[in-house]
Scaffold this motif. Sequence first.
Motif, mmCIF file in Angstrom:
data_model
loop_
_atom_site.group_PDB
_atom_site.id
_atom_site.type_symbol
_atom_site.label_atom_id
_atom_site.label_comp_id
_atom_site.label_asym_id
_atom_site.label_seq_id
_atom_site.Cartn_x
_atom_site.Cartn_y
_atom_site.Cartn_z
ATOM 1 N N LEU A 17 0.846 -1.187 0.000
ATOM 2 C CA LEU A 17 0.000 0.000 0.000
ATOM 3 C C LEU A 17 0.882 1.237 0.000
ATOM 4 O O LEU A 17 2.102 1.156 0.211
ATOM 5 N N SER A 18 0.260 2.379 -0.180
ATOM 6 C CA SER A 18 0.996 3.632 -0.137
ATOM 7 C C SER A 18 1.217 4.041 1.316
ATOM 8 O O SER A 18 0.477 4.852 1.884
ATOM 9 N N VAL A 19 2.230 3.441 1.962
ATOM 10 C CA VAL A 19 2.585 3.748 3.344
ATOM 11 C C VAL A 19 4.067 4.112 3.398
ATOM 12 O O VAL A 19 4.856 3.696 2.540
ATOM 13 N N ASN A 20 4.431 4.881 4.411
ATOM 14 C CA ASN A 20 5.832 5.297 4.551
ATOM 15 C C ASN A 20 6.697 4.203 5.149
ATOM 16 O O ASN A 20 7.862 4.054 4.780
ATOM 17 N N ARG A 21 6.116 3.455 6.096
ATOM 18 C CA ARG A 21 6.863 2.377 6.776
ATOM 19 C C ARG A 21 6.035 1.106 6.729
ATOM 20 O O ARG A 21 4.803 1.160 6.679
ATOM 21 N N PRO A 22 6.693 -0.045 6.781
ATOM 22 C CA PRO A 22 5.949 -1.301 6.844
ATOM 23 C C PRO A 22 5.112 -1.387 8.123
ATOM 24 O O PRO A 22 5.418 -0.751 9.134
ATOM 25 N N LYS A 23 4.048 -2.179 8.038
ATOM 26 C CA LYS A 23 3.200 -2.474 9.185
ATOM 27 C C LYS A 23 3.127 -3.986 9.335
ATOM 28 O O LYS A 23 3.078 -4.718 8.339
ATOM 29 N N ALA A 24 3.098 -4.447 10.582
ATOM 30 C CA ALA A 24 3.023 -5.878 10.838
ATOM 31 C C ALA A 24 2.000 -6.145 11.933
ATOM 32 O O ALA A 24 1.819 -5.332 12.845
ATOM 33 N N ILE A 25 1.326 -7.284 11.817
ATOM 34 C CA ILE A 25 0.362 -7.682 12.840
ATOM 35 C C ILE A 25 0.427 -9.186 13.019
ATOM 36 O O ILE A 25 0.578 -9.933 12.043
ATOM 37 N N VAL A 26 0.360 -9.618 14.248
ATOM 38 C CA VAL A 26 0.315 -11.037 14.596
ATOM 39 C C VAL A 26 -1.045 -11.324 15.206
ATOM 40 O O VAL A 26 -1.508 -10.577 16.078
ATOM 41 N N GLY A 27 -1.690 -12.372 14.746
ATOM 42 C CA GLY A 27 -2.988 -12.773 15.284
ATOM 43 C C GLY A 27 -2.886 -14.079 16.043
ATOM 44 O O GLY A 27 -2.125 -14.982 15.662
ATOM 45 N N LEU A 28 -3.634 -14.177 17.123
ATOM 46 C CA LEU A 28 -3.705 -15.387 17.935
ATOM 47 C C LEU A 28 -5.171 -15.751 18.095
ATOM 48 O O LEU A 28 -5.907 -15.095 18.823
ATOM 49 N N LYS A 29 -5.597 -16.777 17.388
ATOM 50 C CA LYS A 29 -7.002 -17.158 17.353
ATOM 51 C C LYS A 29 -7.358 -18.074 18.509
ATOM 52 O O LYS A 29 -6.651 -19.047 18.784
ATOM 53 N N GLY A 30 -8.455 -17.770 19.202
ATOM 54 C CA GLY A 30 -8.933 -18.649 20.264
ATOM 55 C C GLY A 30 -9.548 -19.902 19.671
ATOM 56 O O GLY A 30 -10.519 -19.820 18.913
ATOM 57 N N LEU A 31 -8.989 -21.048 19.995
ATOM 58 C CA LEU A 31 -9.460 -22.305 19.424
ATOM 59 C C LEU A 31 -10.393 -23.066 20.357
ATOM 60 O O LEU A 31 -11.198 -23.882 19.903
ATOM 61 N N ASP A 32 -10.295 -22.818 21.653
ATOM 62 C CA ASP A 32 -11.156 -23.506 22.608
ATOM 63 C C ASP A 32 -12.503 -22.792 22.733
ATOM 64 O O ASP A 32 -12.613 -21.594 22.491
ATOM 65 N N THR A 33 -13.522 -23.535 23.124
ATOM 66 C CA THR A 33 -14.840 -22.950 23.372
ATOM 67 C C THR A 33 -14.845 -22.279 24.747
ATOM 68 O O THR A 33 -14.549 -22.934 25.747
#
Length: 431
Positions: free
Chosen positions: A252-268
């Motif tokens: 995308l047109s951004v000045n710096r990179p962006k990063a995101i980590v996701g942690l999905k809840g697997l248990d009910t």
Amino acid sequence: MEKNYYPSINETLYTEVLPNGLEVMLLPKEDFHKTYGLFTTNYGSIDSEFVPIGQKEFITVPDGIAHFLEHKLFEKEDEDVFQKFGRQGAASNAFTSFTRTSYLFSSTDNVMQNVETLIDFVQTPYFTEESVQKEKGIIGQEIQMYQDEPNWRLFFGILNNMYPKHPLHIDIAGTIESIEPITAEDLYTCYNTFYHPSNMNLFIVGKMNPEEMMTFIKENQDAKEFPKATEIKRHFPKETADDIIKEDGITLSVNRPKAIVGLKGLDTPPVDGFERLKYQTTIQLLLQLLFGMSSENYLAMYNSGLIDDSFSFEFSFDRSFHFADFSSDTDEPERFANQIINYLLKSEDSPELTKQNLDLAKKKMIGKHLKSLDSLEYIANQFSGMKYGDTTLFDLVTVINSIELNDIKAVHQSFIRPEALSRFFIYPEER
């Protein structure tokens, strides 16, 4: 009318479920001049596959229709609802989330009149094909605006990784293509199914006489006819850890990179109301211990220049999903993601997870919560999202005090799992 006193916060909540199923909650605050009302339906953007009222088969409606419906409810045949609230000295608004749609007002005068306007306009739909077509251009511009917002794209990028089949990964407003086939008939189908009083709640907080207010609301509802309440049947695709997309990215047109980590809840999560709020709060405390601004993990990343003030982490918890995400602008996006994942997977024996640190984190959380209760907007907007059966936002202090270190370690073991992790990046276009 049921009266519940919460000694830990010195508040009294008045609650009654009316004959048509509408749950009304009143929180009088005599020291305030303003009154805030929130009328909420348990219906959001993810509810795209359901059995319409009076039918037997599941249907799938266009993505973004819940948000579209929110917009159209303000338009009536002979008046503009925003202007009506304005004439009555009130500010009004609405918002759609993944699981709820809420309509609100705030005012210091004409409170009863504004409560009546809030209830009546939400309970009086008026859709025409002409007005629906006109709205598509307006909402299309809103969709495009969000598509140009890098942090929005980052968030939905990680959602698409974690929930590739679940409608959670779809923008709340839908896409320009998905809203194009929406008709007035579609809006009435969704409205009649999800806007029944039995699927809604009305929360009013501020200066009021609760007995007079409850009587006023009951008389308003008694004068209206509604079909018999029926169970709403929703359907969501089944997903497993194998469906998680481990890594993806865009430019995308951004000045710096962006990063995101996701942690999905697997248990009910737990079903019991108190335990459910405890589960949510325990994970929030765990993440605060591991990544709060005073944690060793945060300080190490910040001092090394891996993150800056844009770093944040959130825990989202609602029906049919829960997950955590960690994001930052960073010159080294891959190293940032690897570091977050490394901290998570090796955190079971983290020196941060001590009774002393937990006690301090609990005190901070309670202090922040109590301070937030000075805001009528905060109370109203948070209440319906943190109501699990008889357990509410006002039980949070009790819930926090009940959490021990063994609870933190137990939820750590169930929530932080390597198969539940994912990464998403946004790189500058010139990369």
